[in-house]
Design an enzyme around this catalytic site. Structure first.
Site, PDB file in Angstrom:
ATOM      1  N   ASP A  83       0.838  -1.199   0.000  1.00 46.95           N
ATOM      2  CA  ASP A  83       0.000   0.000   0.000  1.00 46.95           C
ATOM      3  C   ASP A  83       0.874   1.250   0.000  1.00 46.95           C
ATOM      4  OD1 ASP A  83       0.766  -0.480   2.766  1.00 46.95           O
ATOM      5  OD2 ASP A  83      -0.669   1.076   3.320  1.00 46.95           O
ATOM      6  N   GLU A 178      -0.066  -1.153   5.571  1.00 44.19           N
ATOM      7  CA  GLU A 178       0.968  -0.808   6.559  1.00 44.19           C
ATOM      8  C   GLU A 178       0.955   0.677   6.865  1.00 44.19           C
ATOM      9  OE1 GLU A 178       5.073   0.427   7.894  1.00 44.19           O
ATOM     10  OE2 GLU A 178       3.887   1.082   6.176  1.00 44.19           O
TER      11      GLU A 178
END
Length: 417
Positions: A83, A178
């Protein structure tokens, strides 16, 4: 030598896929578009010949490189997140490749006068003569952490193509979310099956980290009383003024812009206010657990003091722990850090052991039973338009992964004899 063009091509193919996470979402992954890269990674892993390739219902991707030695070697892992930070635009990333960087300022966007200054960002100077990948000034680059993914994928392909390099079984894992603090929340440590792992999520070349902040989020709700301002004498209580009192009563120099190394801080990350109610959002950080607890207590005590001044319950403080310093879990197994140091030195990288002024998936994973130090991925100035990554740093990070696999096998072969 790891092929430079392959690194560049792979990295650009990943950053072109928008994988920005969303802290307001309750799903995993937090955005549907993260699936695009997760599926691509799973496909590439299978195509290159990795085994036990899986992608679960939450988009966690895992795969194995089988051992090619007969002696017993602990299973080790390498992990990165796919991400991208929600802090800045991550759509339509248009990277620029700067060959043979001259050490001077880089114009990212002439039209908007956006310049990557070598004076302001003086780390740039150490990469003179190298190849840099930068943004065009309109987005972040997402080297955090697609550089790490690039390095892991390239290292696995290199090991598959060079079976003469001895190694035990290696597990790789790629995680969503994350950047919003949830990357390890649904990571299946048992399924991953490694004795220890490394996140490839650090910054400049040489970074090796096994300690990080203890972290908490604080939401301060300040309540006032709204009365027509023309008739407010002795009646109105403006929550915004109380909020300002709270802000100014915290140590003014214990903020991110005034601290470094292991110094902790209070960071006011967001505020929304009106007369009736003001909401302050803080993050609390400290490497020392006792000081971390003292910071949380300071906020509670300050709220009680201000409430007593107004003779009302005008402030409510809600504090939520986010993650803890992984040093406690790494120190009993320091050989895994020593191995990483040896791997760096073997490929002519000077190890830079330093505390992380933040957190990684590795912090949470360490507390979940998977000790997980953090290794450099090479990028700089994460989460904004000035982000860049030297290609040579990605090459070296890839070499470190390969060498770690080899050294782990050699060390445990010696131990068996």
């Amino acid at each position: 030598m790891i092929d430079k063009k392959k690194i560049i091509d792979r990295f650009i193919s990943y950053i072109k896929i928008d994988t920005q996470s969303d802290p307001e979402s309750k799903t995993t992954p937090s955005t549907e578009k993260q699936w695009d890269l997760a599926r691509k990674l799973a496909e590439e892993l299978a195509e290159m010949g990795m085994e036990e390739v899986s992608i679960d219902e939450n988009a966690y991707v895992m795969a194995s490189l089988p051992a090619n030695v007969s002696h017993q070697v602990p299973v080790i892992g390498f992990i990165s997140h796919f991400d991208t930070s929600p802090d800045f635009n991550a759509t339509n990333i248009n990277p620029q490749i700067i060959e043979d960087y001259d050490g001077k300022d880089i114009v990212l966007n002439k039209e908007h006068d956006i310049v990557l200054s070598s004076e302001y960002f003086d780390d740039l100077k150490q990469y003179k003569g190298q190849t840099l990948i930068t943004t065009d000034g309109t987005s972040l680059l997402s080297a955090d952490d697609k550089a790490g993914i690039t390095e892991i994928m390239t290292a696995m392909q290199y090991l598959l193509e060079h079976p003469e390099i001895p190694h035990g079984k290696i597990r790789v894992g790629f995680t969503p979310d994350e950047e919003i603090g949830r990357g390890a929340h649904k990571f299946d440590v048992k399924k991953f099956g490694a004795e220890w792992a490394y996140t490839m999520d650090g910054s400049q070349i040489g970074e090796l980290e096994f300690e990080n902040f203890n972290a908490a989020k604080a939401v301060i709700s300040v309540r006032g009383k709204g009365v027509h301002p023309g008739y407010a004498k002795d009646k109105m209580i403006n929550s915004q003024y109380i909020a300002v009192d709270f802000i100014n009563s915290l140590p003014r120099l214990e903020t991110p812009e005034h601290t470094e190394d292991r110094q902790g801080f209070f960071h006011l990350s967001d505020m929304k206010g009106a007369v009736e109610e003001t909401i302050l959002e803080y993050i609390i950080r400290d490497h020392d657990l006792n000081q971390f607890e003292a910071r949380k207590q300071m906020m509670q005590d300050l709220a009680s003091e201000i409430c007593s001044q107004y003779n009302s319950d005008c402030i409510a403080v809600e504090i939520t722990d986010q993650y803890f310093n992984m040093r406690e879990k790494i120190e009993p197994v320091m050989h895994i850090v020593n191995l990483a140091e040896k791997a760096m030195e073997a490929v002519n990288v000077k190890p830079l052991l330093k505390p992380i002024r933040g957190g990684t998936d590795g912090a949470q994973l360490s507390y979940m039973g998977l000790p997980c130090p953090n290794i450099f991925a090479g990028g700089h100035n994460f989460h904004g338009k000035y982000e860049y990554v030297p290609v040579e740093s990605m090459q070296k990070a890839t070499e470190v992964i390969v060498k770690l696999a080899e050294l782990t096998s050699e060390e445990f072969k010696e131990n068996d004899l």
